[in-house]
Design a protein around this motif. Structure first.
Motif, PDB file in Angstrom:
ATOM      1  N   GLN A 407       0.826  -1.213   0.000  1.00  0.00           N
ATOM      2  CA  GLN A 407       0.000   0.000   0.000  1.00  0.00           C
ATOM      3  C   GLN A 407       0.855   1.255   0.000  1.00  0.00           C
ATOM      4  OE1 GLN A 407      -4.285  -0.493   2.041  1.00  0.00           O
ATOM      5  NE2 GLN A 407      -2.619  -0.424   3.472  1.00  0.00           N
ATOM      6  N   GLN A 408       1.889   1.273   0.831  1.00  0.00           N
ATOM      7  CA  GLN A 408       2.729   2.458   0.918  1.00  0.00           C
ATOM      8  C   GLN A 408       3.528   2.670  -0.362  1.00  0.00           C
ATOM      9  OE1 GLN A 408       2.396   4.676   3.097  1.00  0.00           O
ATOM     10  NE2 GLN A 408       1.091   3.517   4.492  1.00  0.00           N
ATOM     11  N   VAL A 409       4.011   1.574  -0.951  1.00  0.00           N
ATOM     12  CA  VAL A 409       4.703   1.694  -2.228  1.00  0.00           C
ATOM     13  C   VAL A 409       3.746   2.236  -3.284  1.00  0.00           C
ATOM     14  CG1 VAL A 409       5.799   0.399  -4.100  1.00  0.00           C
ATOM     15  CG2 VAL A 409       6.391  -0.101  -1.727  1.00  0.00           C
ATOM     16  N   ALA A 410       2.520   1.737  -3.280  1.00  0.00           N
ATOM     17  CA  ALA A 410       1.526   2.205  -4.249  1.00  0.00           C
ATOM     18  C   ALA A 410       1.223   3.679  -4.041  1.00  0.00           C
ATOM     19  CB  ALA A 410       0.251   1.376  -4.136  1.00  0.00           C
ATOM     20  N   ALA A 411       1.046   4.093  -2.772  1.00  0.00           N
ATOM     21  CA  ALA A 411       0.767   5.502  -2.492  1.00  0.00           C
ATOM     22  C   ALA A 411       1.934   6.384  -2.925  1.00  0.00           C
ATOM     23  CB  ALA A 411       0.483   5.694  -1.004  1.00  0.00           C
ATOM     24  N   THR A 412       3.160   5.916  -2.658  1.00  0.00           N
ATOM     25  CA  THR A 412       4.345   6.684  -3.045  1.00  0.00           C
ATOM     26  C   THR A 412       4.460   6.778  -4.555  1.00  0.00           C
ATOM     27  OG1 THR A 412       5.485   5.948  -1.048  1.00  0.00           O
ATOM     28  CG2 THR A 412       6.844   6.858  -2.794  1.00  0.00           C
ATOM     29  N   ALA A 413       4.304   5.633  -5.224  1.00  0.00           N
ATOM     30  CA  ALA A 413       4.406   5.630  -6.683  1.00  0.00           C
ATOM     31  C   ALA A 413       3.294   6.469  -7.311  1.00  0.00           C
ATOM     32  CB  ALA A 413       4.354   4.198  -7.208  1.00  0.00           C
ATOM     33  N   GLY A 414       2.070   6.367  -6.764  1.00  0.00           N
ATOM     34  CA  GLY A 414       0.970   7.169  -7.287  1.00  0.00           C
ATOM     35  C   GLY A 414       1.210   8.658  -7.104  1.00  0.00           C
ATOM     36  N   THR A 415       1.710   9.044  -5.919  1.00  0.00           N
ATOM     37  CA  THR A 415       2.030  10.450  -5.670  1.00  0.00           C
ATOM     38  C   THR A 415       3.114  10.945  -6.615  1.00  0.00           C
ATOM     39  OG1 THR A 415       1.421  10.239  -3.335  1.00  0.00           O
ATOM     40  CG2 THR A 415       2.830  12.099  -3.929  1.00  0.00           C
ATOM     41  N   ALA A 416       4.160  10.111  -6.794  1.00  0.00           N
ATOM     42  CA  ALA A 416       5.251  10.495  -7.692  1.00  0.00           C
ATOM     43  C   ALA A 416       4.758  10.639  -9.128  1.00  0.00           C
ATOM     44  CB  ALA A 416       6.371   9.462  -7.616  1.00  0.00           C
ATOM     45  N   LEU A 417       3.975   9.662  -9.586  1.00  0.00           N
ATOM     46  CA  LEU A 417       3.486   9.691 -10.964  1.00  0.00           C
ATOM     47  C   LEU A 417       2.604  10.913 -11.219  1.00  0.00           C
ATOM     48  CD1 LEU A 417       2.973   8.424 -13.757  1.00  0.00           C
ATOM     49  CD2 LEU A 417       1.105   7.109 -12.707  1.00  0.00           C
TER      50      LEU A 417
END
Length: 480
Positions: A407-417
């Motif tokens: 979840q945290q990786v997804a949130a980080t990647a989504g924020t970055a993207l």
């Protein structure tokens, strides 16, 4: 000894006994700590435009205030299961609270953008432990038959945090300064730490064995490089290096006897389906949070306080629905709830995106946000409750850790993207704001990610069945 107690103890857990806190006492402490973390995220998001002006930073750099925090969360979560076994859940939770408070104090004292990002990383190291350790504490106190109710209690911060955080952040920035977006955590921590010391059950560490150092050295820098590369417009060297280290970790985890993360859990189709739906949904939903205050404050010209208040209807819809859906998840399979929630959320998101202009009435946007909020409330906690039911009781700590880090990786990647896409639309100048077309284009990517989450959600169980290793669906996973 009843069946629930036997199962709990066989899983390495502790059933509630005389003198130990029950579900609601434990949940009260855990909710307070999680609330501090969630409110911090929403307060800081509301303060981003003010931080951009304070540090003269373009969006491409400013996003590290958010992604640095979530990246630290992602890198520390893998050691949670090992840390609980080595030090005990109570001790680890108290440590997390203290580290988070220390990071908050330092962030409020930051003198430039690099120092702020560094102190946000310290915050993230504490915040990354709060949710998975807290989830373990609550599941232990809940007993198998109250898993959905426990998940709904864990959803209380998601009700109050987004409800109170944006107006609070706006008010603090308007009436005090950006420093108080971080200092606001300190009085909460001053209450949470003594309550945790008094109310949480003490336990004897079970013995963790050796930490998977190889896995830690592969996964943490791999995630850091991957997210850094994504945030730098897909810079090839860090992106490829991060992807290679992460793939190497996956190969190692599938072969190691005691890996940092047991990726073999993903071989269970229904657990993998829940993970896939959660990852895509979280990337879209939390990644898009960076957009809303920038739209309302940058393009529409609202004050931080006004912009924060405009997020209240969606947060209220999410929180109320989440409390109902968590209890519903104890009786209705996830496959009958989660796809409906994703469909509603994507519909609300699409309606919002199509209306984003420089002068659309905010009431029209808020109606779309309410639909989105109901969908989010029907998705997050039922999916988490369903996922934990798909593994054996002894695997729940590792399953919770796996879910949290992904979840945290997804949130980080989504924020970055989404941050990169919005920055590209805005241009490179400090304080540059994209036009309505830029916001619509960026939101469109979030809608696509959210709609994609529907595909794995359709594989979730739709009927009642015996749970893993004899634990019934009604009981869910026992205490761990």
């Amino acid at each position: 000894m009843n069946t629930r107690t036997t199962t709990a103890r066989s899983a390495g857990g502790t059933a509630p006994r005389d003198g130990q806190p029950g579900l609601y006492a434990t949940a009260a402490v855990v909710v307070l700590g999680s609330l501090m973390s969630v409110v911090d995220t929403t307060v800081v998001t509301t303060a981003l435009p003010s931080l951009a002006r304070q540090f003269h930073a373009p969006l491409a750099q400013l996003q590290f205030v958010s992604s640095g925090y979530t990246l630290a969360l992602a890198t520390v979560i893998p050691v949670t299961a090992w840390g609980i076994a080595r030090f005990g859940a109570k001790r680890l939770y108290l440590t997390a609270l203290v580290v988070f408070a220390l990071g908050s104090a330092l962030a409020g004292l930051a003198w430039d953008l690099p120092s702020l990002v560094a102190f946000r990383v310290v915050q993230g190291l504490g915040g990354g432990l709060l949710m998975p350790v807290g989830m373990t504490l609550v599941i232990r106190a809940a007993g198998g038959e109250r898993t959905g109710r426990a998940m709904s209690l864990m959803g209380i911060p998601v009700l109050i945090g987004p409800l109170a955080g944006p107006p609070l952040g706006g008010w603090l920035v308007d009436t005090a300064s950006w420093h108080w977006a971080f200092f606001v955590n300190l009085p909460v921590a001053a209450v949470a730490v003594p309550l945790a010391a008094r109310l949480l059950a003490s336990e004897r560490p079970t013995g963790a064995g050796r930490l998977d150092i190889t896995g830690l050295l592969l996964l943490s820098p791999g995630l850091a490089l991957l997210v850094y590369g994504l945030s730098r417009h897909g810079a090839p060297l860090p992106t490829v290096a991060g992807a290679a280290l992460t793939a190497w970790f996956a190969r190692h985890a599938l072969r190691a006897e005691r890996p940092l993360l047991d990726l073999r859990l993903l071989a269970q189709r229904r657990f993998a389906a829940a993970v896939g739906a959660q990852v895509l949904f979280v990337a879209a939903y939390f990644g898009s949070m960076i957009l809303l205050p920038l739209y309302y404050q940058g393009l529409r010209g609202f004050t931080p306080t006004h912009a924060g208040l405009l997020g209240v209807p969606q947060a209220l819809a999410t929180g109320i629905t989440m409390q109902l859906s968590g209890r519903l998840a104890d009786r209705v399979p996830a496959g009958r709830i989660v796809p409906v929630g994703i469909g509603l959320a994507a519909t609300g998101f699409l309606a919002f995106t199509l209306q984003v202009t420089a002068d659309v009435p905010v009431g029209h946007l808020q109606l779309a946000q309410v639909v989105m909020g109901v969908g989010v409330g029907l998705t997050m906690m039922p999916n988490l409750a369903g996922a934990t039911r798909e593994v054996a009781p002894a695997q729940v700590p590792m399953a919770a850790t796996t879910l949290n880090i992904l979840q945290q990786v997804a949130a980080t990647a989504g924020t970055a993207l989404l941050g990169v896409l919005l920055a590209a639309a805005a241009g490179a100048g400090p304080g540059a704001v994209p036009d309505a077309d830029g916001f619509r284009h960026t939101y469109g990517w979030a809608v696509a990610l959210m709609a994609a989450a529907l595909l794995p959600a359709l594989l979730l169980p739709r009927g009642r069945r015996d749970g893993p290793r004899g634990v019934t669906d009604q009981a869910g996973p026992s205490q761990t």
